[in-house]
Scaffold this motif. Structure first.
Motif, PDB file in Angstrom:
ATOM      1  N   UNK A  25       0.833  -1.208   0.000  1.00  0.00           N
ATOM      2  CA  UNK A  25       0.000   0.000   0.000  1.00  0.00           C
ATOM      3  C   UNK A  25       0.870   1.262   0.000  1.00  0.00           C
ATOM      4  N   UNK A  26       1.889   1.294   0.884  1.00  0.00           N
ATOM      5  CA  UNK A  26       2.762   2.461   0.967  1.00  0.00           C
ATOM      6  C   UNK A  26       3.495   2.680  -0.345  1.00  0.00           C
ATOM      7  N   UNK A  27       3.983   1.625  -0.939  1.00  0.00           N
ATOM      8  CA  UNK A  27       4.689   1.731  -2.213  1.00  0.00           C
ATOM      9  C   UNK A  27       3.770   2.329  -3.282  1.00  0.00           C
ATOM     10  N   UNK A  28       2.552   1.875  -3.364  1.00  0.00           N
ATOM     11  CA  UNK A  28       1.601   2.431  -4.336  1.00  0.00           C
ATOM     12  C   UNK A  28       1.264   3.881  -4.020  1.00  0.00           C
ATOM     13  N   UNK A  29       1.115   4.195  -2.740  1.00  0.00           N
ATOM     14  CA  UNK A  29       0.841   5.565  -2.312  1.00  0.00           C
ATOM     15  C   UNK A  29       1.976   6.488  -2.751  1.00  0.00           C
ATOM     16  N   UNK A  30       3.208   6.035  -2.575  1.00  0.00           N
ATOM     17  CA  UNK A  30       4.373   6.833  -2.967  1.00  0.00           C
ATOM     18  C   UNK A  30       4.498   6.932  -4.485  1.00  0.00           C
ATOM     19  N   UNK A  31       4.223   5.867  -5.192  1.00  0.00           N
ATOM     20  CA  UNK A  31       4.302   5.894  -6.657  1.00  0.00           C
ATOM     21  C   UNK A  31       3.349   6.932  -7.245  1.00  0.00           C
ATOM     22  N   UNK A  32       2.175   7.091  -6.642  1.00  0.00           N
ATOM     23  CA  UNK A  32       1.224   8.087  -7.128  1.00  0.00           C
ATOM     24  C   UNK A  32       1.739   9.508  -6.901  1.00  0.00           C
ATOM     25  N   UNK A  33       2.609   9.691  -5.930  1.00  0.00           N
ATOM     26  CA  UNK A  33       3.092  11.030  -5.594  1.00  0.00           C
ATOM     27  C   UNK A  33       4.453  11.372  -6.195  1.00  0.00           C
ATOM     28  N   UNK A  38      11.591   3.884  -8.746  1.00  0.00           N
ATOM     29  CA  UNK A  38      12.763   3.602  -7.908  1.00  0.00           C
ATOM     30  C   UNK A  38      12.777   4.501  -6.678  1.00  0.00           C
ATOM     31  N   UNK A  39      12.440   5.774  -6.867  1.00  0.00           N
ATOM     32  CA  UNK A  39      12.389   6.696  -5.728  1.00  0.00           C
ATOM     33  C   UNK A  39      11.329   6.261  -4.728  1.00  0.00           C
ATOM     34  N   UNK A  40      10.192   5.784  -5.235  1.00  0.00           N
ATOM     35  CA  UNK A  40       9.120   5.323  -4.353  1.00  0.00           C
ATOM     36  C   UNK A  40       9.583   4.102  -3.549  1.00  0.00           C
ATOM     37  N   UNK A  41      10.244   3.171  -4.215  1.00  0.00           N
ATOM     38  CA  UNK A  41      10.724   1.973  -3.525  1.00  0.00           C
ATOM     39  C   UNK A  41      11.761   2.336  -2.463  1.00  0.00           C
ATOM     40  N   UNK A  42      12.681   3.237  -2.807  1.00  0.00           N
ATOM     41  CA  UNK A  42      13.696   3.671  -1.840  1.00  0.00           C
ATOM     42  C   UNK A  42      13.051   4.350  -0.636  1.00  0.00           C
ATOM     43  N   UNK A  43      12.075   5.209  -0.903  1.00  0.00           N
ATOM     44  CA  UNK A  43      11.431   5.935   0.180  1.00  0.00           C
ATOM     45  C   UNK A  43      10.585   5.001   1.050  1.00  0.00           C
TER      46      UNK A  43
END
Length: 173
Positions: A25-33, A38-43
């Motif tokens: 869920x967090x990864x998808x939330x970050x990908x949308x933002x 790669x940045x989303x996965x790292x974060x």
């Protein structure tokens, strides 16, 4: 090898459960933002590393997604702030004559120091921050700061007291 205590094992299960239940869920939330996956996965990983440092808070969670998104957002803000600071620093260094350019090791130390100062002063109003930096970094007196900022000396005194108190409290955290 020491055996894991029952309490530590329970905490380990809590962390594992939080990760397995909410990482996707967090990864998808970050990908949308963010623009780059790669940045989303790292974060997302940085967020869970942060969580590992605060395992006691996991047991008290009522809204884990709100907590995780707040942590991730804070880490993202810190990352953007750091990138801006680094870019400003590199721009300033590029304007120096070649003999005055610091060595790479010195640059890294200076950049880390700037990041620490920036984090320490985070949350101060711009004029308070400016007054503090003019005093501490440029060595200006209160009268000179007042003239430069077009404010009264008593305002400078209040700004300095606010900044010093803020720094003191920030260091105690």
């Amino acid at each position: 090898m020491r055996p894991i205590s029952p309490d530590a094992a329970s905490l380990q299960q809590d962390v594992h459960g939080l990760y397995s239940d909410h990482h996707a869920w967090l990864l998808n939330w970050l990908r949308r933002r963010l623009r780059h996956a790669d940045n989303a996965a790292d974060l997302a990983q940085d967020t869970f590393l942060y969580v590992l440092g605060r395992p006691e808070q996991i047991r008290e969670l009522h809204q884990p997604r709100a907590w995780l998104s707040t942590i991730a957002h804070g880490l993202l803000v810190d990352k953007v702030r750091r990138q801006r600071l680094e870019q400003a620093y590199l721009t300033a260094i590029a304007q120096l004559p070649e003999p005055e350019v610091p060595a790479p090791e010195t640059r890294l130390i200076l950049l880390e120091t700037l990041a620490q100062i920036d984090a320490l002063l985070d949350g101060l109003k711009p004029k308070v921050r400016t007054a503090f930096l003019l005093s501490r970094l440029e060595g200006l007196g209160y009268q000179e700061i007042a003239e430069r900022l077009e404010i009264s000396v008593s305002s400078v005194e209040k700004y300095m007291a606010t900044a010093i108190r803020h720094c003191y409290l920030a260091q105690r955290k």
